[in-house]
Scaffold this motif. Structure first.
Motif, PDB file in Angstrom:
ATOM      1  N   UNK A  56       0.861  -1.192   0.000  1.00  0.00           N
ATOM      2  CA  UNK A  56       0.000   0.000   0.000  1.00  0.00           C
ATOM      3  C   UNK A  56       0.891   1.233   0.000  1.00  0.00           C
ATOM      4  N   UNK A  57       0.677   2.094  -0.989  1.00  0.00           N
ATOM      5  CA  UNK A  57       1.486   3.297  -1.111  1.00  0.00           C
ATOM      6  C   UNK A  57       0.900   4.429  -0.272  1.00  0.00           C
ATOM      7  N   UNK A  58       1.677   5.469  -0.094  1.00  0.00           N
ATOM      8  CA  UNK A  58       1.266   6.572   0.782  1.00  0.00           C
ATOM      9  C   UNK A  58      -0.001   7.269   0.304  1.00  0.00           C
ATOM     10  N   UNK A  59      -0.285   7.188  -1.007  1.00  0.00           N
ATOM     11  CA  UNK A  59      -1.498   7.824  -1.523  1.00  0.00           C
ATOM     12  C   UNK A  59      -2.716   6.902  -1.455  1.00  0.00           C
ATOM     13  N   UNK A  60      -2.528   5.699  -0.870  1.00  0.00           N
ATOM     14  CA  UNK A  60      -3.629   4.754  -0.729  1.00  0.00           C
ATOM     15  C   UNK A  60      -3.727   3.736  -1.854  1.00  0.00           C
ATOM     16  N   UNK A  61      -2.958   3.944  -2.924  1.00  0.00           N
ATOM     17  CA  UNK A  61      -2.930   2.977  -4.027  1.00  0.00           C
ATOM     18  C   UNK A  61      -2.349   1.665  -3.520  1.00  0.00           C
ATOM     19  N   UNK A  62      -2.876   0.554  -4.027  1.00  0.00           N
ATOM     20  CA  UNK A  62      -2.400  -0.756  -3.578  1.00  0.00           C
ATOM     21  C   UNK A  62      -1.981  -1.618  -4.758  1.00  0.00           C
ATOM     22  N   UNK A  63      -0.972  -2.454  -4.521  1.00  0.00           N
ATOM     23  CA  UNK A  63      -0.474  -3.378  -5.528  1.00  0.00           C
ATOM     24  C   UNK A  63      -0.418  -4.763  -4.905  1.00  0.00           C
TER      25      UNK A  63
END
Length: 201
Positions: A56-63
């Motif tokens: 989970x990236x700091x902007x809320x995007x997830x991979x």
């Protein structure tokens, strides 16, 4: 950045890769049995697939999906050469290894952990895994790592090969693979990830 992981699961692979890359991250324990976080959050609300790893990236995007995650990690620090450059034949060789490990080893091992799989079926999976690991052993002849130098594919291979111990799969005759496992165990990033997972929960 957060890595959702569960001790002993395939999330160990990106956990190692993050330490190898030297990227700052928070490791968040997500139980693969209860599918909840330590604060009681339903993990399915974070990852509808319900399994790890998830980045989970700091902007809320997830991979999701380990092979995709480790390539993203490697691409953040190209100077560390955790993956060959995008578009090169060597990069496709890396993807070839990640796919092979995922489909031919990881997914063949999974049924052996499943109590619902009939006991008489499991020897088929056990033999298939041993055959695949024997192939890997041959590919490691004269090499320290799968592609010569360390890449994120090695972290994935190390992770799934560790499962042969609890499953009592005898790989003692695979000298190249055992030497590879010893080299991996000696890497500081591997030791960091294993220590973090051993003390979690």
């Amino acid at each position: 950045m957060k890595l959702y992981y569960s001790p002993g699961a395939c999330s160990l692979s990106p956990h190692i890769a993050l330490h190898e890359a030297g990227l700052p991250f928070e490791a968040v324990l997500a139980s693969t049995k209860s599918h909840t976080l330590q604060d009681g959050t339903d993990y399915y609300t974070i990852n509808p697939k319900g399994y790890v790893p998830l980045l989970e990236f700091d902007d809320g995007t997830r991979l999701a999906e380990g092979p995709a995650i480790v390539q993203w990690i490697a691409d953040q620090v190209p100077q560390k050469k955790l993956a060959p450059a995008a578009g090169t034949m060597e990069r496709y060789r890396l993807q070839e290894w990640l796919t092979f490990i995922g489909t031919e080893i990881h997914k063949q091992l999974s049924p052996l952990f499943n109590a619902a799989i009939p006991a008489e079926v499991k020897p088929v999976f056990r033999q298939k895994v041993l055959d695949r690991l024997a192939y890997v052993d041959r590919q490691l002849a004269g090499r320290e790592y799968l592609m010569g130098n360390f890449t994120v594919a090695d972290a994935y291979l190390f992770t799934v090969t560790r499962w042969t111990t609890p499953l009592k799969l005898d790989i003692s005759g695979l000298a190249n693979l055992n030497a590879f496992m010893a080299r991996m165990n000696a890497r500081p990033a591997v030791q960091q990830a294993l220590k973090a997972e051993a003390t979690s929960g």
